[in-house]
Design an enzyme around this catalytic site. Structure first.
Site, PDB file in Angstrom:
ATOM      1  N   ALA A   6     -42.175 -17.550   0.908  1.00 28.03           N
ATOM      2  CA  ALA A   6     -42.299 -17.139   2.617  1.00 28.03           C
ATOM      3  C   ALA A   6     -43.736 -17.682   3.268  1.00 28.03           C
ATOM      4  CB  ALA A   6     -42.524 -15.576   2.511  1.00 28.03           C
ATOM      5  N   ALA A  66     -38.210 -25.770   2.984  1.00 28.37           N
ATOM      6  CA  ALA A  66     -37.325 -26.161   4.085  1.00 28.37           C
ATOM      7  C   ALA A  66     -37.096 -27.798   3.742  1.00 28.37           C
ATOM      8  CB  ALA A  66     -37.815 -25.819   5.414  1.00 28.37           C
ATOM      9  N   HIS A  74     -44.834 -26.433  -0.681  1.00 24.43           N
ATOM     10  CA  HIS A  74     -44.383 -25.948   0.720  1.00 24.43           C
ATOM     11  C   HIS A  74     -43.107 -26.659   0.891  1.00 24.43           C
ATOM     12  CE1 HIS A  74     -44.910 -23.723   4.676  1.00 24.43           C
ATOM     13  NE2 HIS A  74     -43.842 -23.819   4.420  1.00 24.43           N
ATOM     14  N   GLU A 122     -53.241 -24.649   3.307  1.00 19.94           N
ATOM     15  CA  GLU A 122     -52.457 -25.926   2.759  1.00 19.94           C
ATOM     16  C   GLU A 122     -52.993 -26.974   3.683  1.00 19.94           C
ATOM     17  OE1 GLU A 122     -48.206 -24.981   3.598  1.00 19.94           O
ATOM     18  OE2 GLU A 122     -48.339 -23.126   2.126  1.00 19.94           O
TER      19      GLU A 122
END
Ligand code: MLT
Length: 385
Positions: A260, A312, A309, A290
């Site tokens: 998340a 997506a 990450h 990040e």
């Protein structure tokens, strides 16, 4: 005398309305957006077809970013660009920021609201990809896939070192039962896991539709989890949502997943719990900072699977969010339709068509008020139904 005052006022209002129409980007003809990240071709085609001028400026920073934003009617961003309060303070002609993705923690939403800039996101395009990545980390952690792969590539054949745990029959706790949390739950049910969930905004009946047994509090959920996964945004209230105390409430040997947002799990507390063996493994895709700095304690923690990450990062999700984002921009800039806004009530197309005249009336009344009020306006209260 009164008639004269009203005539002067009427002329003044007329001039104001005319000039406001000339400058109204929603109904105007020239529309320009600044793209601060890569956008898939399908999204670019939609913008092009709508006649929207595209200023391609990936990686822009500082004064250049400010100038580009102020010169555009809309901006399209991903998580890598921070749209700060400073940028939004005097937004120029900017009227909307579209986040191609879900999380809007890289945008100062309260500052956008104060400046009248609408922030929209694309809530559905990457749901499935994020859920699949969560399952990938779940299985990778349960079966030590990355460590076993690295060991083989180092020339070893170490079968006993990588004794795993079966996920069937185990309990997965899901915190946050929105789109992604529910999709993760559905997949976990398919893996024969028991799924318990916590989300104060979702009723137990709704949760049950996705095979989730809802519990009333986070603390009630944690002791039940063999695996815990989080699907909540990073907000002031959710910062360190899982810290030392919460990790201690989980059973010894439990595993934790976070696809998340960084910051909702306290990184030092998790690194400590992995080091002392209370938490047997973790799979993380997101980090407080990040790109993740080299001194992040999790980089050296045992039994952890890390990805940069990638939730997506699939061809399908990237295309879906690009199309969603482009449609949001086109609808807003050409027809004044606002959808998926995080700082304004959702209004669907039909409602917007009905409301358009009232919105226009409210704007005109506001201008009238600004002309006639004595002194400066310090507060405005809006009542609507
Ligand atoms: C999202 O918020 O949509 C995902 O984390 C992906 C991203 O940040 O680009």
């Amino acid at each position: 005398m009164r008639a004269h005052v009203f005539r002067v006022l009427a002329e003044k209002l007329d001039r104001l309305f005319k000039s406001s129409h000339e400058h109204n980007i929603v109904v105007g003809t020239e529309r320009r957006i600044v793209r601060l990240h890569k956008l898939e071709a399908a999204g670019l085609d939609i913008l092009k077809a709508a006649g929207i001028e595209l200023d391609n400026r990936p990686g822009l920073k500082g004064a250049d970013l400010l100038a580009a934003i102020r010169a555009a009617d809309g901006a399209i961003v991903r998580s890598g660009t921070r749209i700060t309060g400073e940028l939004l303070e005097s937004p120029g002609r900017l009227r909307c920021v579209v986040r191609a993705g879900v999380g809007v923690d890289n945008i100062d939403v309260p500052a956008a609201t104060r400046s009248g800039v609408i922030v929209m996101n694309t809530p559905s395009g990457n749901t499935v990809s994020a859920a699949e990545h969560t399952i990938a980390l779940l299985l990778a952690s349960a079966r030590h896939v990355p460590a076993a792969d690295a060991s083989m590539k180092a020339g070893k054949w170490d079968r006993s070192k990588f004794l795993g745990t079966q996920v069937a029959g185990k309990t997965l706790g899901v915190i946050g039962l929105g789109r992604i949390g529910r999709e993760v739950a559905r997949r976990a049910v398919g893996l024969d896991m028991n799924v318990v969930g916590f989300d104060p905004l979702v009723t137990p009946e709704k949760a049950a539709e996705f095979g989730i047994k809802a519990v009333a509090t986070r603390d009630e959920l944690l002791p039940k989890c063999d695996f815990l996964t989080l699907h909540i945004p990073l907000l002031p209230d959710t910062k360190d949502f899982i810290g030392k105390r919460e990790l201690a409430l989980m059973p010894k040997g439990a595993r934790l997943l976070n696809v998340a947002r960084g910051g909702i799990v306290n990184e030092q507390a998790l690194a400590d719990a992995l080091a002392n063996g209370h938490i047997a493994g973790a799979g993380l895709d997101v980090f407080e900072e990040e790109p993740t700095p080299a001194n992040n304690p999790l980089l050296k923690a045992p039994n952890i699977v890390l990805t940069p990450h990638l939730g997506a990062s699939t061809v399908e999700a990237q295309e879906a969010v690009a199309v969603e984002a482009a449609n949001l921009l086109v609808d807003f800039l050409t027809r004044g339709v606002i959808q998926c806004a995080v700082n304004m009530a959702a209004v669907n197309r039909a409602e917007m068509d009905e409301m358009r005249h009232f919105v226009d009336l409210a704007r005109r009344l506001g201008m009238f008020q600004a002309q006639t009020a004595v002194g400066s306006i310090r507060k405005a209260t809006l009542q609507f139904r």
